[in-house]
Design a protein around this motif. Structure first.
Motif, PDB file in Angstrom:
ATOM      1  N   TRP A  91       0.813  -1.222   0.000  1.00 15.28           N
ATOM      2  CA  TRP A  91       0.000   0.000   0.000  1.00 15.28           C
ATOM      3  C   TRP A  91       0.847   1.273   0.000  1.00 15.28           C
ATOM      4  O   TRP A  91       0.365   2.345  -0.375  1.00 15.28           O
ATOM      5  CB  TRP A  91      -0.920   0.022   1.219  1.00 15.28           C
ATOM      6  CG  TRP A  91      -0.170  -0.041   2.528  1.00 15.28           C
ATOM      7  CD1 TRP A  91       0.174  -1.140   3.213  1.00 15.28           C
ATOM      8  CD2 TRP A  91       0.344   1.065   3.258  1.00 15.28           C
ATOM      9  NE1 TRP A  91       0.870  -0.816   4.336  1.00 15.28           N
ATOM     10  CE2 TRP A  91       0.992   0.559   4.388  1.00 15.28           C
ATOM     11  CE3 TRP A  91       0.324   2.451   3.082  1.00 15.28           C
ATOM     12  CZ2 TRP A  91       1.624   1.359   5.321  1.00 15.28           C
ATOM     13  CZ3 TRP A  91       0.944   3.245   4.019  1.00 15.28           C
ATOM     14  CH2 TRP A  91       1.600   2.708   5.125  1.00 15.28           C
ATOM     15  N   LEU A  92       2.117   1.185   0.387  1.00 12.09           N
ATOM     16  CA  LEU A  92       2.957   2.379   0.532  1.00 12.09           C
ATOM     17  C   LEU A  92       3.126   3.179  -0.765  1.00 12.09           C
ATOM     18  O   LEU A  92       2.931   4.405  -0.755  1.00 12.09           O
ATOM     19  CB  LEU A  92       4.322   1.984   1.117  1.00 12.09           C
ATOM     20  CG  LEU A  92       5.283   3.133   1.378  1.00 12.09           C
ATOM     21  CD1 LEU A  92       4.733   4.067   2.454  1.00 12.09           C
ATOM     22  CD2 LEU A  92       6.649   2.597   1.794  1.00 12.09           C
ATOM     23  N   PRO A  93       3.454   2.580  -1.892  1.00 11.31           N
ATOM     24  CA  PRO A  93       3.603   3.404  -3.106  1.00 11.31           C
ATOM     25  C   PRO A  93       2.318   4.126  -3.498  1.00 11.31           C
ATOM     26  O   PRO A  93       2.343   5.289  -3.900  1.00 11.31           O
ATOM     27  CB  PRO A  93       4.008   2.406  -4.189  1.00 11.31           C
ATOM     28  CG  PRO A  93       4.475   1.192  -3.483  1.00 11.31           C
ATOM     29  CD  PRO A  93       3.839   1.192  -2.137  1.00 11.31           C
ATOM     30  N   TRP A  94       1.176   3.432  -3.373  1.00  9.47           N
ATOM     31  CA  TRP A  94      -0.093   4.069  -3.715  1.00  9.47           C
ATOM     32  C   TRP A  94      -0.418   5.196  -2.730  1.00  9.47           C
ATOM     33  O   TRP A  94      -0.921   6.254  -3.132  1.00  9.47           O
ATOM     34  CB  TRP A  94      -1.227   3.037  -3.721  1.00  9.47           C
ATOM     35  CG  TRP A  94      -1.125   2.102  -4.897  1.00  9.47           C
ATOM     36  CD1 TRP A  94      -0.738   0.812  -4.873  1.00  9.47           C
ATOM     37  CD2 TRP A  94      -1.395   2.440  -6.250  1.00  9.47           C
ATOM     38  NE1 TRP A  94      -0.743   0.299  -6.141  1.00  9.47           N
ATOM     39  CE2 TRP A  94      -1.159   1.290  -7.022  1.00  9.47           C
ATOM     40  CE3 TRP A  94      -1.821   3.605  -6.904  1.00  9.47           C
ATOM     41  CZ2 TRP A  94      -1.318   1.254  -8.397  1.00  9.47           C
ATOM     42  CZ3 TRP A  94      -1.992   3.561  -8.283  1.00  9.47           C
ATOM     43  CH2 TRP A  94      -1.738   2.404  -9.016  1.00  9.47           C
ATOM     44  N   GLY A  95      -0.124   4.988  -1.480  1.00 14.08           N
ATOM     45  CA  GLY A  95      -0.374   6.032  -0.474  1.00 14.08           C
ATOM     46  C   GLY A  95       0.483   7.266  -0.743  1.00 14.08           C
ATOM     47  O   GLY A  95       0.005   8.407  -0.641  1.00 14.08           O
ATOM     48  N   LEU A  96       1.749   7.045  -1.075  1.00 10.94           N
ATOM     49  CA  LEU A  96       2.622   8.187  -1.380  1.00 10.94           C
ATOM     50  C   LEU A  96       2.166   8.930  -2.629  1.00 10.94           C
ATOM     51  O   LEU A  96       2.232  10.164  -2.691  1.00 10.94           O
ATOM     52  CB  LEU A  96       4.063   7.711  -1.544  1.00 10.94           C
ATOM     53  CG  LEU A  96       4.759   7.227  -0.263  1.00 10.94           C
ATOM     54  CD1 LEU A  96       6.128   6.671  -0.592  1.00 10.94           C
ATOM     55  CD2 LEU A  96       4.874   8.373   0.733  1.00 10.94           C
ATOM     56  N   LEU A  99      -0.837  11.047  -1.617  1.00 11.65           N
ATOM     57  CA  LEU A  99      -0.373  12.183  -0.811  1.00 11.65           C
ATOM     58  C   LEU A  99       0.289  13.245  -1.683  1.00 11.65           C
ATOM     59  O   LEU A  99       0.083  14.459  -1.482  1.00 11.65           O
ATOM     60  CB  LEU A  99       0.630  11.706   0.249  1.00 11.65           C
ATOM     61  CG  LEU A  99       0.045  11.389   1.615  1.00 11.65           C
ATOM     62  CD1 LEU A  99       1.089  10.736   2.500  1.00 11.65           C
ATOM     63  CD2 LEU A  99      -0.471  12.641   2.276  1.00 11.65           C
ATOM     64  N   THR A 100       1.068  12.839  -2.665  1.00  9.43           N
ATOM     65  CA  THR A 100       1.733  13.787  -3.554  1.00  9.43           C
ATOM     66  C   THR A 100       0.711  14.585  -4.350  1.00  9.43           C
ATOM     67  O   THR A 100       0.813  15.811  -4.458  1.00  9.43           O
ATOM     68  CB  THR A 100       2.681  13.035  -4.527  1.00  9.43           C
ATOM     69  OG1 THR A 100       3.594  12.260  -3.767  1.00  9.43           O
ATOM     70  CG2 THR A 100       3.433  13.993  -5.419  1.00  9.43           C
ATOM     71  N   TRP A 101      -0.292  13.902  -4.923  1.00 11.92           N
ATOM     72  CA  TRP A 101      -1.313  14.595  -5.699  1.00 11.92           C
ATOM     73  C   TRP A 101      -2.135  15.553  -4.804  1.00 11.92           C
ATOM     74  O   TRP A 101      -2.490  16.648  -5.234  1.00 11.92           O
ATOM     75  CB  TRP A 101      -2.233  13.606  -6.409  1.00 11.92           C
ATOM     76  CG  TRP A 101      -1.589  13.035  -7.653  1.00 11.92           C
ATOM     77  CD1 TRP A 101      -1.000  11.842  -7.788  1.00 11.92           C
ATOM     78  CD2 TRP A 101      -1.461  13.703  -8.898  1.00 11.92           C
ATOM     79  NE1 TRP A 101      -0.498  11.686  -9.053  1.00 11.92           N
ATOM     80  CE2 TRP A 101      -0.782  12.839  -9.778  1.00 11.92           C
ATOM     81  CE3 TRP A 101      -1.858  14.957  -9.382  1.00 11.92           C
ATOM     82  CZ2 TRP A 101      -0.482  13.161 -11.081  1.00 11.92           C
ATOM     83  CZ3 TRP A 101      -1.563  15.274 -10.694  1.00 11.92           C
ATOM     84  CH2 TRP A 101      -0.870  14.385 -11.530  1.00 11.92           C
ATOM     85  N   LEU A 102      -2.397  15.106  -3.602  1.00 13.43           N
ATOM     86  CA  LEU A 102      -3.116  15.993  -2.677  1.00 13.43           C
ATOM     87  C   LEU A 102      -2.273  17.229  -2.346  1.00 13.43           C
ATOM     88  O   LEU A 102      -2.787  18.352  -2.293  1.00 13.43           O
ATOM     89  CB  LEU A 102      -3.487  15.265  -1.389  1.00 13.43           C
ATOM     90  CG  LEU A 102      -4.648  14.277  -1.479  1.00 13.43           C
ATOM     91  CD1 LEU A 102      -4.803  13.520  -0.162  1.00 13.43           C
ATOM     92  CD2 LEU A 102      -5.938  15.007  -1.819  1.00 13.43           C
TER      93      LEU A 102
END
Length: 114
Positions: A91-96, A99-102
């Motif tokens: 899940w870490l790459p998708w979460g990052l 977060l970047t897009w946000l």
């Protein structure tokens, strides 16, 4: 004409047998006796070679038989075993990425940030 059932010994075998016969030659031994001993040694060498070839053939047959049995066993086992491969990503790459897009969205669309 009749055919010989056994082959003529190779020159290497003849030379080797003669060397061995001369190596064990007794002082009072005649050349003919040495020659007869060499022929006996030569026959022994030929017999040994034939036995080794026969053993090698038998081992080869056994190896082939075992290989066929193993192949048959694996073919029988294959239908029973159905492997299901499930790829599960962390899940870490998708979460990052989210977060970047946000963070980019907040930076560009917030009027107080500029």
């Amino acid at each position: 004409m009749t055919k010989n059932s056994h082959q003529q010994p190779s020159p290497q075998t003849q030379e080797e047998a003669l060397k061995i016969a001369k190596g064990i030659q007794r002082p009072a031994q005649t050349k003919e006796q040495t020659k007869l001993i060499a022929q006996g040694i030569q026959q022994g060498i030929d017999l040994y070679k034939r036995q080794q070839k026969e053993k090698a053939r038998e081992l080869s047959k056994q190896r082939k038989k075992l290989a066929k049995q193993k192949a048959a066993e694996t073919e029988q086992d294959d239908p029973e075993i159905a492997e299901i491969i499930v790829y599960q990503q962390h899940w870490l790459p998708w979460g990052l990425l989210i977060l970047t897009w946000l963070g980019i969205g907040v930076y560009f669309f917030n009027p107080h940030a500029l």
